[in-house]
Design an enzyme around this catalytic site. Structure first.
Site, short mmCIF file in Angstrom:
data_model
loop_
_atom_site.label_atom_id
_atom_site.label_comp_id
_atom_site.label_asym_id
_atom_site.label_seq_id
_atom_site.Cartn_x
_atom_site.Cartn_y
_atom_site.Cartn_z
N TYR A 57 -6.33 5.38 44.66
CA TYR A 57 -6.05 6.80 44.79
C TYR A 57 -7.34 7.60 44.59
O TYR A 57 -7.86 7.69 43.48
CB TYR A 57 -5.00 7.26 43.79
CG TYR A 57 -3.67 6.56 43.90
CD1 TYR A 57 -3.17 6.15 45.13
CD2 TYR A 57 -2.90 6.31 42.76
CE1 TYR A 57 -1.96 5.49 45.23
CE2 TYR A 57 -1.69 5.67 42.86
CZ TYR A 57 -1.22 5.26 44.09
OH TYR A 57 -0.01 4.62 44.18
N HIS A 129 -0.58 -3.85 44.10
CA HIS A 129 -0.38 -2.72 45.01
C HIS A 129 -0.11 -3.19 46.44
O HIS A 129 -1.02 -3.65 47.13
CB HIS A 129 -1.62 -1.82 44.99
CG HIS A 129 -1.34 -0.41 45.38
ND1 HIS A 129 -2.27 0.61 45.27
CD2 HIS A 129 -0.22 0.18 45.88
CE1 HIS A 129 -1.75 1.74 45.66
NE2 HIS A 129 -0.51 1.50 46.06
#
Length: 350
Positions: A57, A129
């Site tokens: 992110y 992820h």
């Protein structure tokens, strides 16, 4: 705010969590660094103790912001991060997915870099992820166990996305006794979450569910209306027009959940998810402090009654009374659609 345990890990999370994908990147609106820090700290003031970030992110920026914002609160909060993308050696192209890497060496290296950015000695939860089912090998599982033994991680999770589906991965996460499983789950998109919950119940497992996109990209919080124009950079713009056009009608059929003002639709959508015992924390996409005030307050609104829950069940079985295509008839599958045989969806491909 109430706390729930992730699996049987001993790690507790607030029923409403803060998805820190909104800070450190402009995909969900642009804000200054101080505004981002202020948002995180405002969430603490509203009772939120679970903060979920990821190394990709903002290519580390989100972790740095979260670490800065939580520096004085470390013993009071639960922090989760994710690893599995190699953004160090690959540029970001718009919203395109970066190359993944989920091998033991990378997991250790990425986690150490994450801890440096967070300014922490450990994370409460480490999630893989968007790993495909075949990428989570015995060596990967052994590495995750070792990291727990070393005290760098207290619980492990598997985060699924960005596209909707991942049923094979959900099954594997439950079978391998992951503490947490994060996936898209909301009133309008129930297939992934329902599948995961059925697997938890089938195996009498302890895996906790962490729903993301609880408001179905702006529909259930009514931030995307017929008058909304979604810009090219808006992350919600990936939805087809049909999704929103049918969705607005579906929302009208759920007005009873507002209880004449006792809940907003956004709060009711969170309470619907919290009605599942397997759900530990719901992570909405907070864009403003007003969002935080409203959705953190969802946990204080009345829980859904049995009658309300059953009424939603009946509506969902009949597509909420809408007799036309919503443009979302396919789910992502990493196993050629083999995991979709029992659901009314096509395979969207890898």
């Amino acid at each position: 705010m109430n706390q729930r345990e992730l699996g049987n890990s001993g790690v507790e999370v607030s029923e409403v969590g803060f998805g820190a994908w909104v800070v450190g990147t402009d995909w969900w609106g642009d804000r200054s660094r101080q505004q981002a820090v202020d948002m995180v700290q405002h969430a603490i003031d509203q009772g939120i103790t679970f903060f979920d970030t990821g190394d990709v992110y903002g290519h580390g920026d989100s972790e740095e912001l979260v670490g800065e914002a939580l520096d004085d609160y470390r013993d009071e909060v639960t922090v989760s991060t994710k690893v599995g993308y190699d953004f160090y050696n690959n540029p970001q192209a718009g919203h395109g997915e970066l190359p993944k890497r989920v091998d033991p060496e990378w997991i250790r290296t990425a986690l150490d870099r994450s801890l440096d950015r967070l300014g922490m000695d450990y994370v409460d939860v480490l999630m893989l992820h968007n790993a495909n089912v075949d990428e989570v090998t015995p060596d990967v599982l052994e590495t995750l166990d070792e990291l727990r033994e070393e005290g760098k991680v207290e619980a492990i999770g598997w985060a699924l996305g960005p596209s909707i589906g991942w049923l094979a991965e959900a099954t594997e996460a439950v079978e391998q006794e992951f503490d947490a499983l994060q996936l898209v789950f909301n009133v309008f998109e129930q297939t992934p979450g329902r599948h995961a919950i059925e697997e938890v119940r089938r195996l009498d497992a302890d895996t906790s569910i962490l729903p993301r996109v609880p408001h179905s990209s702006g529909l259930l919080n009514e931030q995307v209306t017929p008058d909304t124009e979604l810009g090219e950079g808006d992350h919600r713009a990936h939805r087809p027009d049909e999704w929103y056009e049918t969705g607005w009608e579906k929302v009208d059929n759920l007005r009873f959940l507002e209880r004449d003002g006792e809940r907003t639709m956004g709060q009711a959508s969170i309470q619907w998810l919290l009605a599942f015992d397997e759900v530990a924390s719901v992570t909405p996409t907070f864009r403003t402090t007003d969002d935080i005030d409203e959705w953190a307050g969802a946990a204080d609104t009345p829980a859904l009654s049995e009658e309300e829950f059953e009424r939603v069940e009946e509506l969902a079985e009949n597509n909420f009374g809408i007799d036309r295509d919503d443009g979302m008839d396919a789910l992502r599958s990493s196993v050629g659609g083999a995991d979709l045989e029992d659901v009314d969806k096509q395979a969207a491909g890898d």
